[in-house]
Design a protein around this motif. Sequence first.
Motif, PDB file in Angstrom:
ATOM      1  N   HIS A   1     188.186 104.162  -6.985  1.00 53.01           N
ATOM      2  CA  HIS A   1     189.455 103.470  -7.243  1.00 53.01           C
ATOM      3  C   HIS A   1     190.073 103.857  -8.584  1.00 53.01           C
ATOM      4  O   HIS A   1     191.087 103.267  -8.977  1.00 53.01           O
ATOM      5  N   ILE A   2     189.478 104.828  -9.278  1.00 51.01           N
ATOM      6  CA  ILE A   2     190.046 105.251 -10.560  1.00 51.01           C
ATOM      7  C   ILE A   2     191.462 105.788 -10.355  1.00 51.01           C
ATOM      8  O   ILE A   2     192.373 105.492 -11.128  1.00 51.01           O
ATOM      9  N   LEU A   3     191.650 106.564  -9.308  1.00 53.39           N
ATOM     10  CA  LEU A   3     192.972 107.047  -8.914  1.00 53.39           C
ATOM     11  C   LEU A   3     193.195 106.649  -7.462  1.00 53.39           C
ATOM     12  O   LEU A   3     192.251 106.677  -6.659  1.00 53.39           O
ATOM     13  N   PRO A   4     194.419 106.267  -7.082  1.00 53.50           N
ATOM     14  CA  PRO A   4     194.658 105.846  -5.699  1.00 53.50           C
ATOM     15  C   PRO A   4     194.413 106.990  -4.724  1.00 53.50           C
ATOM     16  O   PRO A   4     194.849 108.123  -4.957  1.00 53.50           O
ATOM     17  N   PRO A   5     193.696 106.730  -3.630  1.00 52.58           N
ATOM     18  CA  PRO A   5     193.415 107.790  -2.656  1.00 52.58           C
ATOM     19  C   PRO A   5     194.674 108.218  -1.899  1.00 52.58           C
ATOM     20  O   PRO A   5     195.692 107.534  -1.902  1.00 52.58           O
ATOM     21  N   ILE A   6     194.550 109.360  -1.242  1.00 53.90           N
ATOM     22  CA  ILE A   6     195.648 109.934  -0.461  1.00 53.90           C
ATOM     23  C   ILE A   6     195.317 109.790   1.020  1.00 53.90           C
ATOM     24  O   ILE A   6     194.155 109.912   1.416  1.00 53.90           O
ATOM     25  N   SER A   7     196.329 109.536   1.832  1.00 54.97           N
ATOM     26  CA  SER A   7     196.153 109.465   3.285  1.00 54.97           C
ATOM     27  C   SER A   7     196.953 110.585   3.945  1.00 54.97           C
ATOM     28  O   SER A   7     198.128 110.783   3.629  1.00 54.97           O
ATOM     29  N   SER A   8     196.300 111.299   4.839  1.00 50.01           N
ATOM     30  CA  SER A   8     196.954 112.380   5.575  1.00 50.01           C
ATOM     31  C   SER A   8     196.667 112.218   7.052  1.00 50.01           C
ATOM     32  O   SER A   8     195.620 111.698   7.446  1.00 50.01           O
ATOM     33  N   THR A   9     197.610 112.669   7.872  1.00 52.18           N
ATOM     34  CA  THR A   9     197.422 112.655   9.313  1.00 52.18           C
ATOM     35  C   THR A   9     196.809 113.979   9.747  1.00 52.18           C
ATOM     36  O   THR A   9     197.341 115.046   9.443  1.00 52.18           O
ATOM     37  N   VAL A  10     195.690 113.905  10.424  1.00 52.93           N
ATOM     38  CA  VAL A  10     194.979 115.100  10.884  1.00 52.93           C
ATOM     39  C   VAL A  10     195.059 115.167  12.395  1.00 52.93           C
ATOM     40  O   VAL A  10     194.676 114.220  13.091  1.00 52.93           O
ATOM     41  N   ALA A  11     195.606 116.261  12.917  1.00 51.53           N
ATOM     42  CA  ALA A  11     195.697 116.443  14.360  1.00 51.53           C
ATOM     43  C   ALA A  11     194.318 116.742  14.934  1.00 51.53           C
ATOM     44  O   ALA A  11     193.504 117.445  14.318  1.00 51.53           O
ATOM     45  N   PHE A  12     194.062 116.226  16.110  1.00 49.23           N
ATOM     46  CA  PHE A  12     192.765 116.392  16.776  1.00 49.23           C
ATOM     47  C   PHE A  12     192.758 117.761  17.449  1.00 49.23           C
ATOM     48  O   PHE A  12     192.913 117.898  18.665  1.00 49.23           O
ATOM     49  N   THR A  13     192.581 118.801  16.625  1.00 46.74           N
ATOM     50  CA  THR A  13     192.611 120.180  17.111  1.00 46.74           C
ATOM     51  C   THR A  13     191.228 120.811  16.989  1.00 46.74           C
ATOM     52  O   THR A  13     190.341 120.271  16.319  1.00 46.74           O
ATOM     53  N   GLY A  14     191.087 121.979  17.620  1.00 45.81           N
ATOM     54  CA  GLY A  14     189.811 122.685  17.531  1.00 45.81           C
ATOM     55  C   GLY A  14     189.468 123.073  16.116  1.00 45.81           C
ATOM     56  O   GLY A  14     188.307 122.992  15.698  1.00 45.81           O
ATOM     57  N   GLU A  15     190.486 123.468  15.333  1.00 46.34           N
ATOM     58  CA  GLU A  15     190.249 123.850  13.942  1.00 46.34           C
ATOM     59  C   GLU A  15     189.753 122.661  13.125  1.00 46.34           C
ATOM     60  O   GLU A  15     188.822 122.776  12.326  1.00 46.34           O
ATOM     61  N   ALA A  16     190.396 121.504  13.335  1.00 43.32           N
ATOM     62  CA  ALA A  16     189.977 120.305  12.602  1.00 43.32           C
ATOM     63  C   ALA A  16     188.579 119.866  13.026  1.00 43.32           C
ATOM     64  O   ALA A  16     187.771 119.440  12.199  1.00 43.32           O
ATOM     65  N   MET A  17     188.276 119.996  14.307  1.00 44.87           N
ATOM     66  CA  MET A  17     186.991 119.520  14.813  1.00 44.87           C
ATOM     67  C   MET A  17     185.814 120.389  14.373  1.00 44.87           C
ATOM     68  O   MET A  17     184.661 120.024  14.559  1.00 44.87           O
ATOM     69  N   GLN A  18     186.106 121.557  13.777  1.00 50.06           N
ATOM     70  CA  GLN A  18     185.028 122.351  13.200  1.00 50.06           C
ATOM     71  C   GLN A  18     184.357 121.607  12.046  1.00 50.06           C
ATOM     72  O   GLN A  18     183.214 121.887  11.690  1.00 50.06           O
ATOM     73  N   HIS A  19     185.094 120.665  11.449  1.00 51.33           N
ATOM     74  CA  HIS A  19     184.572 119.883  10.332  1.00 51.33           C
ATOM     75  C   HIS A  19     184.220 118.452  10.756  1.00 51.33           C
ATOM     76  O   HIS A  19     183.957 117.613   9.905  1.00 51.33           O
ATOM     77  N   ALA A  20     184.240 118.204  12.072  1.00 49.04           N
ATOM     78  CA  ALA A  20     183.879 116.873  12.565  1.00 49.04           C
ATOM     79  C   ALA A  20     182.376 116.685  12.486  1.00 49.04           C
ATOM     80  O   ALA A  20     181.598 117.636  12.601  1.00 49.04           O
ATOM     81  N   GLN A  21     181.973 115.456  12.275  1.00 51.12           N
ATOM     82  CA  GLN A  21     180.554 115.124  12.167  1.00 51.12           C
ATOM     83  C   GLN A  21     180.166 114.060  13.184  1.00 51.12           C
ATOM     84  O   GLN A  21     179.443 113.127  12.894  1.00 51.12           O
ATOM     85  N   GLY A  22     180.711 114.222  14.386  1.00 49.43           N
ATOM     86  CA  GLY A  22     180.365 113.292  15.451  1.00 49.43           C
ATOM     87  C   GLY A  22     181.577 112.572  16.001  1.00 49.43           C
ATOM     88  O   GLY A  22     182.588 112.369  15.317  1.00 49.43           O
ATOM     89  N   PHE A  23     181.475 112.186  17.266  1.00 47.34           N
ATOM     90  CA  PHE A  23     182.538 111.457  17.947  1.00 47.34           C
ATOM     91  C   PHE A  23     181.876 110.322  18.714  1.00 47.34           C
ATOM     92  O   PHE A  23     180.867 110.522  19.400  1.00 47.34           O
ATOM     93  N   GLY A  24     182.425 109.108  18.573  1.00 44.64           N
ATOM     94  CA  GLY A  24     181.814 107.970  19.240  1.00 44.64           C
ATOM     95  C   GLY A  24     182.792 106.853  19.502  1.00 44.64           C
ATOM     96  O   GLY A  24     184.012 107.030  19.375  1.00 44.64           O
ATOM     97  N   MET A  25     182.252 105.713  19.854  1.00 42.59           N
ATOM     98  CA  MET A  25     183.064 104.543  20.189  1.00 42.59           C
ATOM     99  C   MET A  25     182.649 103.356  19.324  1.00 42.59           C
ATOM    100  O   MET A  25     181.477 103.202  18.983  1.00 42.59           O
ATOM    101  N   ASN A  26     183.614 102.525  18.995  1.00 44.70           N
ATOM    102  CA  ASN A  26     183.335 101.264  18.331  1.00 44.70           C
ATOM    103  C   ASN A  26     182.998 100.240  19.402  1.00 44.70           C
ATOM    104  O   ASN A  26     183.858  99.882  20.214  1.00 44.70           O
ATOM    105  N   PRO A  27     181.745  99.760  19.468  1.00 46.37           N
ATOM    106  CA  PRO A  27     181.367  98.847  20.559  1.00 46.37           C
ATOM    107  C   PRO A  27     182.117  97.526  20.544  1.00 46.37           C
ATOM    108  O   PRO A  27     182.216  96.866  21.580  1.00 46.37           O
TER     109      PRO A  27
END
Length: 331
Positions: A206-232
Amino acid sequence: MIWLTWRQLRTQVLVAVIGLAVFAAYLVYLGFRIRHDYLADVVNCVPSDCATSRRLFADRYVAQVSLLGLLLLALPGIVGAFWGAPLVARELETKTDLLVWNQSVTRGRWLAVKLLLVGGVAVAVTGALSLLLTWSVSRYDQWAGDRFGAMSFAARNVVPLGYAAFAFVLGVLAGLLVRRTVPAMAIALGVFAALQVVVPTAIRSHILPPISSTVAFTGEAMQHAQGFGMNPETGASIVGYVMPGTWPMDSRFKVLNPDGTPYTSTQARQCMTGAPEKDFECMQQQNLHFSYTYQPGSRYWPFQWIELSAYTALALLLAGVSFWWIRRRVS
């Protein structure tokens, strides 16, 4: 006064110099070894076997790098307990203050010389080890990409200097207040350890306010994904994702439809065929996205300097309290 301080300090300095020399020799050896293996296993790996060789590179050094980081993280606390706490408490316990502070040297000048000389050596030793460790494991850090990690951030570059200065003066003030060496050592270690837990978990992000970005669910982005699941509980789909070089403010992010509504588990099951590549291809066709909240990698050095400044300011504040206390309260 300086000569007397040196006579009292020379054993500690000798031990510190010997320890620094041994540790430095090991870090230089480790640094060249990591660089050699980095070139062989990461940069010049055989394309068909890169994944395996890079994993072996990480496995080979993760334990050593983690242990070295832990040692450097603990070093300022050790300095505060074993160098700072006894500085005044030992004089008060043994009653030598009755002789020392009735000479021509004032209490304030006596404390100033002690703080500058002993504290300066403590900060210099910590800084030297920090810079050596930073150089030694730089190729591993480059591969791991986790510069904001709690242990790696606190054991690299300039911020350990602030920790050392703060921990040392904290130990001195604890000795002044409780007038006993062992309790002062325990207080210094306890307070420093508590801050090393609270700051990275509750304050640093919280020292500096974080940034929010929209990331498209693409193959390139999913190379850095660390799992996909569901909130029960909600039935919403979530994805683990880390943008390279950044510090994510959460470990999992809610997947959204193009209209911003949650991508539900029911929708996700329509794409589940058992073949991961086909499953992701089906999801990509639905134009999914998620909001990624993070601290960008460009803020690494601002965070280092801000935290260094904060701990240095705390050290100066505690030093001011120490000067006031030794003049007005110690008798």
